[in-house]
Structure formats: C-alpha cells, structure tokens
Scaffold this motif. Structure first.
Motif, mmCIF file in Angstrom:
data_model
loop_
_atom_site.group_PDB
_atom_site.id
_atom_site.type_symbol
_atom_site.label_atom_id
_atom_site.label_comp_id
_atom_site.label_asym_id
_atom_site.label_seq_id
_atom_site.Cartn_x
_atom_site.Cartn_y
_atom_site.Cartn_z
ATOM 1 N N GLY A 150 14.450 38.240 54.341
ATOM 2 C CA GLY A 150 14.540 39.645 53.963
ATOM 3 C C GLY A 150 15.551 39.890 52.855
ATOM 4 N N TYR A 151 16.642 39.148 52.889
ATOM 5 C CA TYR A 151 17.686 39.303 51.868
ATOM 6 C C TYR A 151 17.125 39.018 50.474
ATOM 7 C CZ TYR A 151 22.137 38.490 49.386
ATOM 8 O OH TYR A 151 23.177 38.544 48.499
ATOM 9 N N TRP A 152 16.296 37.981 50.361
ATOM 10 C CA TRP A 152 15.797 37.545 49.057
ATOM 11 C C TRP A 152 14.492 38.215 48.656
ATOM 12 C CZ3 TRP A 152 18.672 34.724 45.791
ATOM 13 C CH2 TRP A 152 19.778 34.039 46.321
ATOM 14 N N ARG A 153 13.963 39.072 49.522
ATOM 15 C CA ARG A 153 12.631 39.643 49.270
ATOM 16 C C ARG A 153 12.582 40.432 47.973
ATOM 17 N NH1 ARG A 153 11.632 42.157 54.194
ATOM 18 N NH2 ARG A 153 10.997 40.095 54.943
ATOM 19 N N ASP A 154 13.636 41.159 47.651
ATOM 20 C CA ASP A 154 13.641 42.019 46.463
ATOM 21 C C ASP A 154 14.256 41.361 45.233
ATOM 22 O OD1 ASP A 154 12.405 44.094 47.861
ATOM 23 O OD2 ASP A 154 14.329 44.876 48.583
ATOM 24 N N PHE A 155 14.554 40.073 45.322
ATOM 25 C CA PHE A 155 15.042 39.345 44.152
ATOM 26 C C PHE A 155 14.041 39.522 43.014
ATOM 27 C CE2 PHE A 155 14.923 35.570 41.499
ATOM 28 C CZ PHE A 155 16.245 35.382 41.174
ATOM 29 N N PRO A 156 14.488 39.762 41.773
ATOM 30 C CA PRO A 156 15.849 39.609 41.235
ATOM 31 C C PRO A 156 16.666 40.896 41.193
ATOM 32 C CG PRO A 156 14.315 39.778 39.423
ATOM 33 C CD PRO A 156 13.493 39.865 40.686
ATOM 34 N N TRP A 157 16.415 41.815 42.080
ATOM 35 C CA TRP A 157 17.233 43.028 42.196
ATOM 36 C C TRP A 157 17.421 43.691 40.826
ATOM 37 C CZ3 TRP A 157 19.834 38.425 44.248
ATOM 38 C CH2 TRP A 157 19.519 38.182 45.589
ATOM 39 N N LEU A 158 16.332 44.151 40.271
ATOM 40 C CA LEU A 158 16.342 44.699 38.912
ATOM 41 C C LEU A 158 17.143 45.991 38.796
ATOM 42 C CD1 LEU A 158 12.616 44.057 37.911
ATOM 43 C CD2 LEU A 158 14.644 42.709 37.300
ATOM 44 N N GLU A 159 17.463 46.591 39.942
ATOM 45 C CA GLU A 159 18.227 47.834 39.896
ATOM 46 C C GLU A 159 19.708 47.611 39.615
ATOM 47 O OE1 GLU A 159 18.583 46.462 44.183
ATOM 48 O OE2 GLU A 159 17.084 46.388 42.558
ATOM 49 N N VAL A 160 20.172 46.359 39.622
ATOM 50 C CA VAL A 160 21.588 46.075 39.375
ATOM 51 C C VAL A 160 21.747 45.272 38.095
ATOM 52 C CG1 VAL A 160 22.043 46.094 41.858
ATOM 53 C CG2 VAL A 160 21.628 43.909 40.697
ATOM 54 N N GLY A 161 22.981 45.221 37.605
ATOM 55 C CA GLY A 161 23.279 44.488 36.386
ATOM 56 C C GLY A 161 23.492 43.008 36.630
ATOM 57 N N PRO A 162 23.708 42.238 35.563
ATOM 58 C CA PRO A 162 23.859 40.773 35.673
ATOM 59 C C PRO A 162 25.005 40.341 36.586
ATOM 60 C CG PRO A 162 23.516 41.433 33.393
ATOM 61 C CD PRO A 162 23.713 42.693 34.161
ATOM 62 N N GLN A 163 26.134 41.059 36.547
ATOM 63 C CA GLN A 163 27.274 40.656 37.364
ATOM 64 C C GLN A 163 26.978 40.812 38.852
ATOM 65 O OE1 GLN A 163 29.944 39.071 36.794
ATOM 66 N NE2 GLN A 163 30.967 39.341 38.764
#
Length: 252
Positions: A150-163
C-alpha cells in the motif's frame, strides 16, 4: 463519561484492561507483567472512540502512547482484540521504557514536523521490533506485505517535489526487511531504481542496520534524508524516576 475514569489526565474506560487481558495469550501477558514490574505502573488499554470524538481519523489500527509517567494502548475495538498487534505495541513500549531507547520527536507541535518525526521513528524502530514478534509466536510478514504494498501503490507520488520523493523512497526502503514477498521486493527495487535512488536506498539501509545505538541511527537518518535537524530531538523516558530527558540530535 460514566464509563470512563481519569488516570493521570488520561481518560480510560473502566474494565477495558481486564477485558483485554482476558483475551490475550499467556506469553503476551508475560511481556505486560515484565514491563509493568520494571516501570512500577500499569499499562492501560482503551478503545479509540474518545479519539474519534476528538477528530482523530486514524482509528483503525492499534497504537501506543507513552510518557515518563504512564502508557496506554488504544485499540480499534475492545471486543475484537488482536494479540499480534498488541505485542507489536508492547515491544515499542519495552524499548522506550525498559531499554530507554530514545524516541525521535518534533520540538514543535506543528503538524508536518510531528507526523514526520513519528514516521521516521517508526521506520527505524520496526527494524528492531518486527523480528522480535516471532519470539512470541506471531508471523508479522503477511501484515507487512500488505502495508508495504500500500505504501508504494501511489509511487512516484507526483504530488510532491524531488526532495520529498527521495525521502519517501529511502524511508520506504527500510521496510524491505519486514516483508517475505520476493515479487513485492523486486517491484520496489524496480520503482526505486526508476527514480535513480537505488544506490542511495541500499546504502541507507545498510548504514542504519550497522549502527549500534539509536542516537547514531538518528544522526545518520537526518544526514541521509537531508532534513534539517533543528526541528527534531531525542526523548528518553525514565519511567522509574518519572522523568524524561530531551537531547539534541548530534551531527554525524
């Protein structure tokens, strides 16, 4: 609040402790007795209805709250006690009280820092706690397979920045030792590699697992995650003397 009583400023349901203990296997009760004998105080239990009424949203999982004077474990449902989840929270508490392992906490009550401190501390603590669950006859891997997936399901988390994406990848990589699904591990490896962070993630886990103390681990975590440490600190709970000690996170 007729069914609740106040203990050290905390509202506890009457009869909750007795109800929970009656549902637990003997070896789990033994761990409770070990912790309580050391601490000189009882561990209390309660359901999460009071947290729900206060606006808390994450009420579907067990959690432990501990200070230098008391501790209680909140459960989603007192009528459906999950011994595996309770042993997990007790092992957290044993490290904080009996072993006096410092916790990573925020120096402020501001939400982003409080949540981040809890996420970092849990990720690090689980490397020690989850393997110990097997000593009590529980197999934690199926649960962690589900949580990690579940943690990795939404990777690459486009809503956040690179850091933030880098931080999520590195913290998520710390959960690999908790799972037993080879397919899931291969998938996570591919995702982290696609982000160009595989070498960093591997080095991070090896370093954290090699360090002998939580103080040095905390220092390494903030260095690897590239997070300013001035908003965070280490808190040691001295339950026997009913006091706590706050320490700065040292530079690496």
């Amino acid at each position: 609040m007729a069914d609740w009583s106040e203990i050290d400023g905390v509202w506890i349901q009457r009869g909750a402790r007795e109800k929970v203990l009656a549902s637990l296997p003997r070896n789990v009760i033994g761990l409770i007795e070990e912790i309580e004998l050391f601490a000189g105080t009882q561990i209390e239990f309660r359901d999460k209805s009071i947290l729900l009424s206060a606006g808390e949203t994450n009420v579907g999982v067990e959690s432990v709250f501990a200070t230098h004077t008391h501790a209680y474990i909140s459960l989603p449902d007192l009528d459906s006690v999950n011994a595996s989840a309770i042993i997990h929270e007790l092992l957290h508490l044993r490290r904080y009280w009996v072993e006096q392992v410092p916790q990573i906490e925020a120096t402020t009550n501001r939400s982003p820092f409080v949540e981040l401190a809890a996420n970092i501390d849990n990720a690090v603590e689980h490397l020690s706690i989850v393997p110990r669950e097997r000593d009590y006859g529980f197999n934690p891997a199926p649960y962690w397979n589900k949580i990690v997936e579940g943690y990795w399901r939404d990777f690459p988390w486009l809503e956040v920045g690179p850091q933030d994406r880098r931080m999520r990848c590195l913290l998520g990589w710390l959960s690999l030792p908790l799972i037993d699904s080879n397919a899931l591990a291969i998938d996570i490896r591919a995702r982290v590699a696609s982000a160009g962070l595989l070498a960093d993630a591997q080095k991070f886990l090896v370093r954290i697992q090699s360090l002998p103390s939580k103080v040095r681990i905390a220092s390494a975590v903030f260095r690897f995650l590239q997070i300013p440490r001035n908003n965070f600190e280490l808190v040691v709970l001295d339950i026997r003397n009913r006091k706590s000690e706050r320490r700065s996170i040292p530079e690496h």
